[in-house]
Every structure is written in structure tokens, then in C-alpha cells.
Design a protein around this motif. Structure first.
Motif, PDB file in Angstrom:
ATOM      1  N   GLU A   1       0.844  -1.194   0.000  1.00 32.98           N
ATOM      2  CA  GLU A   1       0.000   0.000   0.000  1.00 32.98           C
ATOM      3  C   GLU A   1       0.880   1.246   0.000  1.00 32.98           C
TER       4      GLU A   1
ATOM      5  N   SER B   1       2.260   1.834  -3.388  1.00 32.64           N
ATOM      6  CA  SER B   1       1.273   2.345  -4.350  1.00 32.64           C
ATOM      7  C   SER B   1       0.919   3.797  -4.039  1.00 32.64           C
ATOM      8  N   MET B   2       0.873   4.155  -2.743  1.00 31.93           N
ATOM      9  CA  MET B   2       0.604   5.550  -2.397  1.00 31.93           C
ATOM     10  C   MET B   2       1.774   6.444  -2.791  1.00 31.93           C
TER      11      MET B   2
ATOM     12  N   ARG C   1       1.752   7.067  -6.461  1.00 35.53           N
ATOM     13  CA  ARG C   1       0.721   8.026  -6.759  1.00 35.53           C
ATOM     14  C   ARG C   1       1.189   9.454  -6.506  1.00 35.53           C
ATOM     15  N   SER C   2       1.861   9.605  -5.387  1.00 32.96           N
ATOM     16  CA  SER C   2       2.320  10.937  -5.029  1.00 32.96           C
ATOM     17  C   SER C   2       3.392  11.425  -6.000  1.00 32.96           C
TER      18      SER C   2
ATOM     19  N   SER D   1       1.814  12.495  -9.205  1.00 38.08           N
ATOM     20  CA  SER D   1       1.000  13.700  -9.169  1.00 38.08           C
ATOM     21  C   SER D   1       1.853  14.958  -9.328  1.00 38.08           C
ATOM     22  N   HIS D   2       3.193  14.777  -9.212  1.00 46.06           N
ATOM     23  CA  HIS D   2       4.100  15.918  -9.462  1.00 46.06           C
ATOM     24  C   HIS D   2       5.073  15.500 -10.537  1.00 46.06           C
TER      25      HIS D   2
ATOM     26  N   ARG E   1       2.662  18.915   2.143  1.00 44.83           N
ATOM     27  CA  ARG E   1       1.637  17.920   2.467  1.00 44.83           C
ATOM     28  C   ARG E   1       1.407  17.801   3.968  1.00 44.83           C
TER      29      ARG E   1
ATOM     30  N   GLU F   1      -2.075  16.935   4.702  1.00 42.13           N
ATOM     31  CA  GLU F   1      -2.394  15.541   4.378  1.00 42.13           C
ATOM     32  C   GLU F   1      -1.849  14.593   5.437  1.00 42.13           C
TER      33      GLU F   1
ATOM     34  N   MET G   1      -3.990  11.960   7.600  1.00 45.58           N
ATOM     35  CA  MET G   1      -3.668  10.539   7.735  1.00 45.58           C
ATOM     36  C   MET G   1      -3.546  10.146   9.193  1.00 45.58           C
TER      37      MET G   1
ATOM     38  N   MET H   1      -8.498  14.042   1.597  1.00 46.94           N
ATOM     39  CA  MET H   1      -7.241  14.035   0.844  1.00 46.94           C
ATOM     40  C   MET H   1      -7.551  14.509  -0.573  1.00 46.94           C
TER      41      MET H   1
ATOM     42  N   ARG I   1      -6.134  14.453  -3.459  1.00 51.35           N
ATOM     43  CA  ARG I   1      -5.835  13.672  -4.672  1.00 51.35           C
ATOM     44  C   ARG I   1      -6.485  12.292  -4.653  1.00 51.35           C
TER      45      ARG I   1
ATOM     46  N   LEU J   1      -9.485   5.267   3.416  1.00 51.83           N
ATOM     47  CA  LEU J   1      -8.162   5.584   3.972  1.00 51.83           C
ATOM     48  C   LEU J   1      -7.932   5.024   5.390  1.00 51.83           C
TER      49      LEU J   1
ATOM     50  N   PHE K   1      -4.833   2.004   6.965  1.00 50.67           N
ATOM     51  CA  PHE K   1      -3.975   1.973   8.154  1.00 50.67           C
ATOM     52  C   PHE K   1      -4.427   0.905   9.140  1.00 50.67           C
TER      53      PHE K   1
END
Lengths: 411, 234
Positions: free
Chosen positions: A5, A8-9, A12-13, A16-17, A315, A318, A322, B102, B104, B113, B117
Motif C-alpha cells: 500500500e 502504491s501511495m 501516486r504521489s 501527481s508531481h 503535504r 495531508e 492521515m 485528501m 488527490r 483511507l 492503516f
């Protein structure tokens, strides 16, 4: 959090840039590619030179005088090795042949009606042609007015030399001699294995009667022919023993040992010794240049660290989100570390092939055959990822320690 | 009070919390409060009264300087960072004034999400997130990004996310602060449904009208509880 995971995250990040990620990766690409290029090129040159050395008489021991403070292979000019020495060395166990080699100064060589200016021809003995590289004809005989030429010399005249042709040597002492070309060779046993790529044109004549350099032998007490260089052809199984015996003889009993001045030393070397020495030199140069390339890699690493720090700041909110939904500090850390490592890995994945291509092009340009340096390549990939991780560590640690309340207030 | 027989699921005992923001700010000056399981409590007070701090302490986003905060039997004042993360992930669900989605991630990914976790597999959490979004009336907005949703829709995504790990407690901080009145009413109706389903709800607001959806209103001022107003069972 499951590492898959996190990957994959992170992917993605990064995606995105796009532009920012590409530029960051570019720094690593340049660093890794430079390292791989120089390492590959160095390995190729080394393989080429060592390959040349292995091709030429691994069972030869080369004896010459060398200035004491010099690692060099040249300067084999002083005629120190007397006929007595040559005979003594020939009696050493395991010695198959001894090839003394000297220089005869000439001013010109004439073939038919073509005259070529030359400084010297090589005076030696027929055993020097015992290494199986005779292309045409036969070795000369001692005492005869004969000559052997190498291929480079044979093609050095407008009309190529062939066996049976006459050459006229203008000796520098004023006389002139006619010799018959009896053989054409490609390399001799007597030659030092470090002539470099591409052979020089050479004309070989018998030591008797052409070689005239004499010194008084301290042991025998009479004038004898003396040579600047002697090649000992050893029994292949005993090359090292012969090398040691020759060295011991030179140090303890030889004429040469008594004749030499204090600032030179007598050296007995196998082509393996030469190979080792040359390999050392090339290795040092390669490491030095590659070390410079590592600087580029460090710059790339700083780029990753910089962009990750920016990313953490950007971030913050973000990260707060999280954490508010259950992310532990190590989850956040893992995310940022993976992102940095992925940037490093991407840099390696592009940098290694790029470095190989450039390294290959360099070997083409230098006309050496291409050799891989797999250890360096593995190292480059490992360093790329490591660079990513290390440069991501601090930013990731910062990210993990973000206070969720502050982060959620962060705009 | 709610059902007097129910065990308290949240307990604050003489909680103190001081911040240093240019000077000393006593956000919690000795607060004791307990929330029964399945109760619906609103916290009201002017800005700076400490009502958000109260919510953050119960949600494990913050820890007290003194006193005890107990959530579901777990003492948060001595909990490790990882334990606090576990409380935030599974014991409580946050709904914020500014949604805090989030940017994006799609609606489904945002709702899923907390499950990432919590160690859920991709298929399971997507399924769970889809169900929750359908429950809040967003079954047709699953793969929209937050920027493609209205304020009310975003808040409903946030509520669905708060419910993802099926926490006993829902913590809502000014959930209607950024939406119009009509949308706000729908958000409050949704919270009412969650209460009816047995969730314990702690709501922070400065609007009397919103606070009246609760069973009781805790009035705070200057870091202390001024009074507790019982509105009776609803």
C-alpha cells in the motif's frame, strides 16, 4: 500499513508531481550514469590492456635496468648484461632460452631504390622467434648477413618486403651492410609486453656480427658484448621460480650488478607483474574519475532531500489527515521513505542503461573492446536506492513527527 | 442525562491543558466530564473557550498535561503514540468543519483511507467504502475527487470516512460550519441517524440551533465547564 500500500501511495504521489519528480530523478540519473560510464570504460581499457599482455609470453621473465625511484617500464638503455650473464642465466633451472636484445644505430635503410631514414634496428638472437609468431620464412642465423622484419616494417616500404628481398643498412659508424630478409614475424619473445596498442615497425638483425657494444666483464676480466635487456623464456610451469632465481642471480653474482650505477636497479619481471602494475594504474585512474562522478550522485541526493522536504511542508495537512484517521508515525515515515527510495530506484533504472550506452560509445571511440563492470553496476543501483533512502530519512522523520493538530490547521 | 444505567465510554477527570502561543493559554483548566455509551452531547462556547481542545483530547489527537482521559477503558494520558493512533483509527471517527479530505484521492479512496492503516485488503475496503457512501446518499459520486463535490457532499464523504472502521464514538467539530443551512440540516439529520444506530456522539458547535440536536449541551468558557444543560431524550 502493508508495504505494498505504501508503495502504491508513494507512486501516486510521485506521479501527481510529474515534472518535479522527473527533474529530481534526472539528478540521480546523471550521477549514476557518470559512475557507470567511467567504471565501464575503465574496466574495458583494463581488460583490453591485460588481454594484450596475456597474449604475449606469460612464461617470459624480462630483465632490464630501471631507475630506482621509477615504476616505469622504459629506459632499458644501459648495456649492463654481459655475455657472461647471459650464459649464467641460461644455466638456471627451468630456463628454456635466453634472448639478449640490443640496439644497433643506423642512419638509413634502403630497399631497392627506396631509402627510409631510421634510427635503429634491433640486434638479437634466433631464439626470439621461438614464440611461434613467424608469418613467413624462417629465423635468421647468427653470423649471417640476414634480417627478420615484423609486419609493420614489411609494409613500411612502398613495395612490401617479402622473404628473399635485399635491404641495405647504413650504419651510423659510416659503414654499410647488405642483408637478406629471411623471415617476417608478428611480435617476438624478446620484446617487452608494454609496447602499447599497435606495434612499431622493427627490423631484427643477428647480434653476431651486427652488435658491437662491449664492456669489460668484472667477473671474467675481458671485453664482452653487453646488452641493455634480456628476456628469459622459462618453462611455463616454473616461471615464478625462474623469476626468483634470475632476480637472486642479478642481485648477488651478476656482472650487471657490479657494472650498474647506484641509481638504477636490476629488475626481473614476468608479464604477470606488468599486468598487475598496469592494472593497478588503470584501477587507480578509474577509481579517481569514478570518484569524481560520485560527486554528481551526491548532488542528485541533495536534490531528493530538498524535494522531499518541500513535499513534507506541502503535504503537512495531508499528514495530519492521515494521522487523524489512524496512521502511525511509522506509516507516515514509510510513505515518505518509499517515495524517496522510488525516486532513487528510478534514477538507477534509467542511469545504468544510459551509463552503459555512453560507456560503450566511449569504448568505440577509444577503439577498445567493451567490457562490463557488473560489480560497479550493482553498486550503482544499490547506491541509487540508498541515496534515495538516506536523503529521504530526515524529511520522512520530519513528516512522522508532524503534530496532527497543527497539521490539520495548516493551510 | 441519557440512559443513566449505561457505562461511560468516555471519561475526563480534572483535565488540564496549557498551550504556549505567544503567551500561556489555559485551554483546559480542570475539566471533568463523562459520556455514556450511545449518548449525544454538544459542546458550546465562544471561540477560544477550549471546546476544540476537549474534542482533540477525547479523539487522541492531543494528550492532557494533567488529569486523565479514558476512552473505551483506555487511559490516553499515558498512551504511546502508536496507541493514540489506534484510538484515532478505530475507536473514534472525526468529522471536521473543513472536511479534511485528501485532495488527490477519490471519494471511495478517502472513505477507505482509515482502513488502509487498519490493514484491510484493497477489495474489502473498496467494498466497505462503497456501501458507506451509498448509505450517505453518494452512491453516484464514488470516483469523484473532493474538488468535484459540493460542500455538503464533501462533508457526507467525511462522515462516511468517520464510520469506516465502525468506531463507537463520532467526534464532530463544527460539522455545519462550512455549508449552507439546508445542507447543514441534512448533515445534522445524518448525525441523528448515527445516534439512533447507537453511536456515541460528541458535537462541538457555537450555534445553539445545531447544539439542540443533542441530548444535552455542555457550556464551556475559559477552559472550564460553566454548566451542563439537559435537553432530555430525543
Amino acid at each position: 500499513m502493508n508495504p505494498r500500500e505504501a508503495v502504491s501511495m508513494a507512486v501516486r504521489s510521485i506521479r501527481s508531481h510529474r515534472l518535479r519528480s522527473v527533474l529530481t530523478v534526472l539528478g540521480i540519473v546523471i550521477g549514476i550514469a557518470s559512475v557507470v560510464t567511467f567504471a565501464t570504460f575503465g574496466a574495458s581499457v583494463e581488460a583490453e590492456v591485460l588481454g594484450d599482455l596475456e597474449g604475449s609470453g606469460a612464461n617470459n621473465v624480462y630483465v632490464f635496468a630501471s631507475p630506482e625511484d621509477d615504476d616505469g617500464f622504459d629506459r632499458a638503455v644501459q648495456p649492463l648484461f654481459t655475455a657472461y650473464d647471459v650464459n649464467q642465466i641460461r644455466d638456471i633451472d627451468g630456463v628454456r632460452a635466453v634472448v639478449p636484445q640490443g640496439i644497433v644505430q643506423v642512419s638509413a635503410v634502403t630497399h631497392g631504390n627506396e631509402t627510409v631514414a631510421r634510427q635503429q634496428v634491433t640486434a638479437t638472437v634466433p631464439e626470439t622467434f621461438s614464440n611461434g609468431s613467424t608469418v613467413a620464412g624462417r629465423p635468421f642465423e647468427l653470423g649471417a648477413a640476414e634480417a627478420v622484419v615484423n609486419e609493420e616494417a614489411a609494409t613500411g616500404f612502398r613495395e612490401n618486403l617479402s622473404v628473399g628481398d635485399e635491404l641495405r643498412l647504413e650504419l651510423s659508424d659510416g659503414g654499410a651492410r647488405n642483408v637478406t630478409v629471411v623471415g617476417i614475424v608478428n611480435g617476438t619473445a624478446g620484446e617487452l609486453p608494454v609496447g602499447g596498442f599497435g606495434q612499431q615497425p622493427r627490423i631484427y638483425v643477428p647480434a653476431d656480427p651486427f652488435y658491437r657494444t662491449v664492456v669489460e666483464s668484472p667477473t671474467v676480466g675481458v671485453n664482452q658484448l653487453a646488452y641493455p635487456q634480456v628476456t628469459v623464456v622459462a618453462d611455463p610451469a616454473r616461471t615464478e621460480a625462474v623469476e626468483q632465481s634470475v632476480a637472486a642471480y642479478l642481485a648477488n653474482e651478476s656482472d650487471a650488478g657490479q657494472l650498474k650505477s647506484d641509481d638504477v636497479e636490476l629488475v626481473a619481471r614476468t608479464s604477470g607483474d606488468f599486468a598487475e602494475q598496469i592494472g593497478d594504474v588503470i584501477g587507480q585512474i578509474t577509481r579517481f574519475v569514478t570518484g569524481i562522478a560520485v560527486i554528481a550522485l551526491v548532488v542528485g541526493a541533495i536534490g531528493i532531500a530538498n524535494i522531499m522536504l518541500v513535499s513534507v511542508t506541502e503535504r503537512t495537512r495531508e499528514i495530519g489527515i492521515m494521522k487523524a484517521v489512524g496512521a502511525r508515525n511509522r506509516d507516515v515515515m514509510q510513505l515518505f521513505l518509499f517515495e524517496a527510495a522510488l525516486l532513487g530506484l528510478a534514477g538507477s533504472a534509467v542511469g545504468v542503461p544510459l551509463g552503459l550506452v555512453v560507456g560503450w560509445a566511449a569504448t568505440r571511440y577509444a577503439e577498445v573492446s567493451f567490457a562490463l563492470a557488473p560489480v560497479w553496476m550493482a553498486l550503482a543501483v544499490a547506491v541509487g536506492v540508498l541515496v534515495g533512502v538516506v536523503s529521504g530519512l530526515y524529511p520522512a522523520w520530519r513528516a512522522a513527527r508532524v503534530d496532527p493538530i497543527d497539521a490539520l490547521r495548516h493551510e | 442525562m441519557g440512559s443513566a444505567s449505561a457505562a461511560p465510554v468516555v471519561e475526563l477527570a480534572d483535565v488540564r491543558k496549557t498551550y504556549y502561543v505567544g503567551g500561556v493559554v489555559e485551554a483546559m483548566a480542570g475539566v471533568s466530564l463523562s459520556l455514556d455509551a450511545g449518548s449525544y452531547t454538544a459542546v458550546m462556547g465562544p471561540s477560544g473557550s477550549g471546546k476544540s481542545t476537549l474534542l482533540n483530547l477525547v479523539g487522541g489527537l492531543d494528550t492532557p498535561d494533567e488529569g486523565r482521559v479514558t476512552v473505551d477503558g483506555r487511559d490516553l494520558s499515558t498512551a504511546s503514540e502508536d496507541e493514540l493512533a489506534a484510538v484515532r483509527g478505530t475507536d473514534v471517527g472525526f468529522v471536521f468543519q473543513t472536511f479534511n479530505l485528501m485532495p488527490r484521492l477519490t471519494a471511495v479512496e478517502n472513505v477507505a483511507l482509515p482502513l488502509v492503516f487498519d490493514g484491510w485488503g484493497r477489495a474489502d475496503r473498496t467494498e466497505r467504502a462503497r456501501e458507506l457512501l451509498e448509505d450517505v446518499g453518494l452512491g453516484d459520486r464514488l470516483s469523484h475527487l473532493p474538488t468535484e463535490l459540493s460542500g455538503g457532499q464533501r462533508q457526507r464523504v467525511a462522515i462516511a470516512r468517520a464510520l469506516a472502521t465502525d468506531p463507537a464514538i463520532i467526534l464532530a467539530d463544527e460539522p455545519t460550519g462550512n455549508v449552507d443551512t439546508e445542507t447543514g440540516d441534512r448533515i445534522m439529520a445524518l448525525l441523528g441517524e448515527l445516534h439512533a444506530d447507537g453511536h456515541t456522539i460528541l458535537l462541538v458547535t457555537h450555534e445553539r440551533r445545531i447544539a439542540e440536536h443533542a441530548e444535552r449541551i455542555v457550556h464551556v468558557r475559559d477552559g472550564t465547564i460553566e454548566r451542563i444543560e439537559d435537553l432530555g431524550d430525543r
